[in-house]
Design a protein around this motif. Structure first.
Motif, PDB file in Angstrom:
ATOM      1  N   PHE A  95       0.855  -1.168  -0.024  1.00 57.90           N
ATOM      2  CA  PHE A  95       0.210  -0.038   0.044  1.00 57.90           C
ATOM      3  C   PHE A  95       0.827   1.242  -0.217  1.00 57.90           C
ATOM      4  N   VAL A  96       0.383   2.555  -0.287  1.00 59.15           N
ATOM      5  CA  VAL A  96       0.934   3.643  -0.278  1.00 59.15           C
ATOM      6  C   VAL A  96       0.375   4.508   0.546  1.00 59.15           C
ATOM      7  N   ALA A  97       1.272   5.482   1.369  1.00 59.26           N
ATOM      8  CA  ALA A  97       0.871   6.464   2.135  1.00 59.26           C
ATOM      9  C   ALA A  97       1.894   7.730   1.814  1.00 59.26           C
ATOM     10  N   GLY A  98       1.031   8.768   1.302  1.00 57.74           N
ATOM     11  CA  GLY A  98       1.909   9.874   0.912  1.00 57.74           C
ATOM     12  C   GLY A  98       3.002   9.421  -0.237  1.00 57.74           C
ATOM     13  N   ARG A  99       4.414   9.755   0.153  1.00 56.47           N
ATOM     14  CA  ARG A  99       5.343   9.532  -0.607  1.00 56.47           C
ATOM     15  C   ARG A  99       5.953   8.042  -0.326  1.00 56.47           C
ATOM     16  N   ARG A 100       5.548   7.362   0.600  1.00 59.20           N
ATOM     17  CA  ARG A 100       6.073   6.231   1.052  1.00 59.20           C
ATOM     18  C   ARG A 100       5.039   4.814   0.377  1.00 59.20           C
ATOM     19  N   MET A 101       5.792   3.766   0.000  1.00 56.68           N
ATOM     20  CA  MET A 101       5.347   2.880  -0.389  1.00 56.68           C
ATOM     21  C   MET A 101       5.819   1.720   0.372  1.00 56.68           C
ATOM     22  N   PHE A 102       4.707   0.674   1.162  1.00 57.25           N
ATOM     23  CA  PHE A 102       4.971  -0.263   2.041  1.00 57.25           C
ATOM     24  C   PHE A 102       4.627  -1.545   1.346  1.00 57.25           C
ATOM     25  N   ILE A 103       5.705  -2.450   1.571  1.00 57.73           N
ATOM     26  CA  ILE A 103       5.539  -3.656   0.955  1.00 57.73           C
ATOM     27  C   ILE A 103       5.723  -4.859   2.083  1.00 57.73           C
ATOM     28  N   ASN A 104       4.670  -5.727   2.304  1.00 54.57           N
ATOM     29  CA  ASN A 104       5.013  -6.740   3.230  1.00 54.57           C
ATOM     30  C   ASN A 104       5.992  -7.776   2.931  1.00 54.57           C
ATOM     31  N   THR A 105       6.648  -8.392   3.745  1.00 53.76           N
ATOM     32  CA  THR A 105       7.641  -9.401   3.562  1.00 53.76           C
ATOM     33  C   THR A 105       6.751 -10.573   2.952  1.00 53.76           C
ATOM     34  N   GLY A 106       5.658 -10.901   3.495  1.00 56.70           N
ATOM     35  CA  GLY A 106       5.006 -11.828   2.836  1.00 56.70           C
ATOM     36  C   GLY A 106       4.721 -11.824   1.241  1.00 56.70           C
ATOM     37  N   ALA A 107       4.606 -10.651   0.769  1.00 57.72           N
ATOM     38  CA  ALA A 107       4.297 -10.296  -0.757  1.00 57.72           C
ATOM     39  C   ALA A 107       5.615 -10.682  -1.445  1.00 57.72           C
ATOM     40  N   LEU A 108       6.713 -10.330  -0.797  1.00 53.39           N
ATOM     41  CA  LEU A 108       7.954 -10.828  -1.306  1.00 53.39           C
ATOM     42  C   LEU A 108       8.230 -11.998  -1.195  1.00 53.39           C
ATOM     43  N   MET A 109       7.809 -12.704  -0.153  1.00 50.89           N
ATOM     44  CA  MET A 109       8.496 -14.140  -0.015  1.00 50.89           C
ATOM     45  C   MET A 109       7.239 -15.118  -0.963  1.00 50.89           C
ATOM     46  N   GLN A 110       6.213 -14.692  -1.223  1.00 48.27           N
ATOM     47  CA  GLN A 110       5.199 -15.486  -2.055  1.00 48.27           C
ATOM     48  C   GLN A 110       5.196 -15.269  -3.248  1.00 48.27           C
ATOM     49  N   SER A 111       5.847 -14.213  -3.699  1.00 52.98           N
ATOM     50  CA  SER A 111       6.226 -13.910  -5.334  1.00 52.98           C
ATOM     51  C   SER A 111       7.274 -14.833  -5.623  1.00 52.98           C
ATOM     52  N   GLU A 112       7.068 -15.744  -6.691  1.00 54.67           N
ATOM     53  CA  GLU A 112       7.988 -16.619  -6.985  1.00 54.67           C
ATOM     54  C   GLU A 112       8.949 -16.259  -8.069  1.00 54.67           C
ATOM     55  N   THR A 113       8.635 -14.917  -8.658  1.00 49.41           N
ATOM     56  CA  THR A 113       9.459 -14.444  -9.454  1.00 49.41           C
ATOM     57  C   THR A 113       9.758 -13.138  -9.436  1.00 49.41           C
ATOM     58  N   PRO A 114      10.721 -12.397  -9.818  1.00 54.06           N
ATOM     59  CA  PRO A 114      10.919 -10.688  -9.734  1.00 54.06           C
ATOM     60  C   PRO A 114       9.516 -10.126 -10.241  1.00 54.06           C
ATOM     61  N   ASN A 115       9.188 -10.864 -11.523  1.00 53.50           N
ATOM     62  CA  ASN A 115       8.115  -9.993 -12.329  1.00 53.50           C
ATOM     63  C   ASN A 115       6.757  -9.926 -11.431  1.00 53.50           C
ATOM     64  N   GLU A 116       6.598 -10.749 -10.694  1.00 52.08           N
ATOM     65  CA  GLU A 116       5.154 -10.735  -9.871  1.00 52.08           C
ATOM     66  C   GLU A 116       5.279  -9.685  -8.902  1.00 52.08           C
ATOM     67  N   ILE A 117       6.467  -9.533  -8.119  1.00 49.32           N
ATOM     68  CA  ILE A 117       6.383  -8.332  -7.298  1.00 49.32           C
ATOM     69  C   ILE A 117       6.758  -7.178  -8.003  1.00 49.32           C
ATOM     70  N   ILE A 118       7.506  -6.981  -9.133  1.00 47.27           N
ATOM     71  CA  ILE A 118       7.571  -5.812  -9.830  1.00 47.27           C
ATOM     72  C   ILE A 118       6.128  -5.210 -10.252  1.00 47.27           C
ATOM     73  N   GLY A 119       5.404  -6.320 -10.752  1.00 48.81           N
ATOM     74  CA  GLY A 119       3.718  -5.836 -11.057  1.00 48.81           C
ATOM     75  C   GLY A 119       2.976  -5.032  -9.949  1.00 48.81           C
ATOM     76  N   VAL A 120       3.315  -5.704  -8.633  1.00 46.76           N
ATOM     77  CA  VAL A 120       2.902  -5.204  -7.543  1.00 46.76           C
ATOM     78  C   VAL A 120       3.164  -3.719  -7.360  1.00 46.76           C
ATOM     79  N   ILE A 121       4.405  -3.387  -7.397  1.00 45.18           N
ATOM     80  CA  ILE A 121       5.222  -2.307  -7.495  1.00 45.18           C
ATOM     81  C   ILE A 121       4.607  -1.299  -8.237  1.00 45.18           C
ATOM     82  N   ALA A 122       4.452  -1.827  -9.672  1.00 43.18           N
ATOM     83  CA  ALA A 122       3.993  -1.040 -10.737  1.00 43.18           C
ATOM     84  C   ALA A 122       2.438  -0.364 -10.431  1.00 43.18           C
TER      85      ALA A 122
END
Length: 464
Positions: free
Chosen positions: A83-110
């Motif tokens: 999620f985002v709050a102002g100029r900060r983007m927060f990412i759970n470690t669960g999202a990083l660990m469950q994403s099996e490829t870089p492309n999956e988490i890059i899609g979240v960031i996008a």
């Protein structure tokens, strides 16, 4: 009398609506210190932060926000969320660990970048204000009908007034949720645009939504699509699939080098958050790969024999001698083995090899130098920790080590000021003010230390 009844009723209606609505709107003024004060479990790790920034950099550039000072903050939470709050983007470690490829988490960031670039938070606050107004007006109309019913002894009119008040609040809430779902769809489309502009696949986004849909199906839960702030996963897939598959990069895979870095990040998160068997389960298809070895070494460090962990990290270093994070792990093992001088050498090597110049590694180096305990090592510790804090100003732990180094050197004013800084960036504002006041009495008026202490003393503690 009637005006007081109306005012009280409207106020109660507005408060009830606010309680439901504020969960979806976060102020842009929120700082890392405020999140620390709220006990949000923030994770700091040089390796993971460097990788996530590498993922985000081209996306931010494509979104036109690369010069907007966007911070990425990691949250220790096993759930798949960002999620985002102002100029900060927060990412759970669960999202990083469950994403099996870089492309999956890059899609979240996008997707999250789409929210920032689209100014969705600012517009959400405007929608929230409108929704509050609707709720208040409905409350006033309903209260008026209730009072009129009481005055005329009409129970039906009073009951209708209650229905008007409740219905108006519900209509405002549903309108807000509908607006949020529209913004989520817009962010999804923006994400596709950013991925295509950076020659990256959109397949990872679809994989993520398919994971959500599978989890929802397995849970057996029945969800009213009009009562949630995000579109249903199957709707997101339907809206995006055709557009995503048109991309010339749809079948493009992540580079082996990036995939390896991603796997090692997942190994680290799993080892620290999911217990001993997590990494072996994660890499059961490739148990002898470098990521699996990294996970095994981390498990041995955390739960096993330090001598064995030391042998394993040396094997990792032989395979990737320029990897700064293997040197960092070597330093961690040596610190735990009560060998601070050797640990300092390992951290120094990590700092030297680090291409992104993280502030975390010099602070670890300084911590080892403090443990060595000689006057010379303590002076070096101050230099290294200050170097780290110059790069990572809000690192509360760094200030605590700096205070320790100054204290052992007998520099009490600087030790108290560093303690004030550590409390300040840790969200403990009252303690920060106490130590700043103590430090200020020991500095000459007008000096940098005196001025910084005054800044902390004058800081207005944000309301909870």
């Amino acid at each position: 009398m009637q005006a007081n009844i109306l005012s009280a009723f409207a106020s109660k209606t507005a408060r009830s609506f606010l309680a439901a609505s504020l969960a979806v709107a976060v102020s842009t003024a929120t700082t890392v210190t405020a999140f620390a004060q709220a006990n949000l479990p923030i994770v700091r790790d040089a390796e993971i932060e460097a990788l996530v920034r590498d993922y985000a950099r081209p996306i931010f550039r494509a979104a036109g926000i690369s010069k907007s000072g966007i911070d990425i903050i990691l949250i220790n939470d096993k759930r798949f969320n960002a999620f985002v709050a102002g100029r900060r983007m927060f990412i759970n470690t669960g999202a990083l660990m469950q994403s099996e490829t870089p492309n999956e988490i890059i899609g979240v960031i996008a997707h999250e970048a789409g929210h920032i670039a689209g100014g969705h938070q600012e517009r959400l606050r405007e929608q929230l204000a409108r929704a509050q107004t609707m709720a208040i007006v409905a409350g006033l109309l309903g209260a008026g009908a209730i009072v009129a019913g009481a005055a005329t002894k009409s129970g039906e009119l009073a009951q209708a007034g209650g229905g008007i008040a409740m219905g108006g609040g519900e209509m405002a809430r549903r309108g807000l949720l509908s607006y949020q779902r529209t913004e989520e769809n817009t962010a999804d489309r923006s994400a596709v645009t950013y991925l295509e502009a950076t020659n990256q696949s959109t397949k990872g986004m679809l994989t993520t939504f398919e994971r959500f849909q599978s989890a929802l199906s397995l849970s057996g839960a029945r969800v009213d699509p009009y009562q949630v702030s995000h579109p249903m996963p199957q709707d997101r897939i339907a809206n995006l699939e055709e557009l995503a598959r048109k991309s010339p990069y749809f079948d493009k895979k992540d580079s082996p080098t990036l995939q390896l870095r991603h796997d090692m990040m997942r190994a680290k998160i799993a080892a620290f958050t999911d217990g001993q068997g997590a990494t072996s389960r994660m890499f059961r298809k490739d148990p002898k790969g470098l990521a699996a070895q990294y996970g095994d070494t981390l498990n041995t460090f955390l739960y096993g024999n330090l001598g064995s962990a030391s042998s394993k990290v040396e094997s990792l270093i032989k395979q990737q001698p320029k990897n700064p994070y293997f040197q960092e792990l070597r330093g961690d093992i040596l610190m735990k083995s009560n060998q601070p001088a050797k640990a300092a050498e390992a951290y120094a090597k990590a700092v030297q090899l680090d291409p992104v110049k993280s502030g975390i590694l010099p602070i670890s180096y300084g911590q080892a130098l403090i443990a060595v305990g000689t006057p010379d090592s303590l002076k070096k510790a101050v230099v290294q920790i200050r170097n780290g804090l110059d790069r990572d100003r809000e690192n509360a732990v760094g200030y605590r080590y700096l205070a320790q180094a100054y204290g052992q050197l007998g520099d009490i004013p600087e030790a108290e000021l560093a303690t004030a800084e550590g409390n300040f960036y840790g969200g403990k504002y009252q303690d920060a003010k106490i130590f700043a006041a103590r430090a200020q009495t020991k500095f000459k008026p007008g000096t940098p230390g005196w001025v910084r202490a005054q800044d902390i003393i004058n800081f207005r503690t944000p309301k909870k």
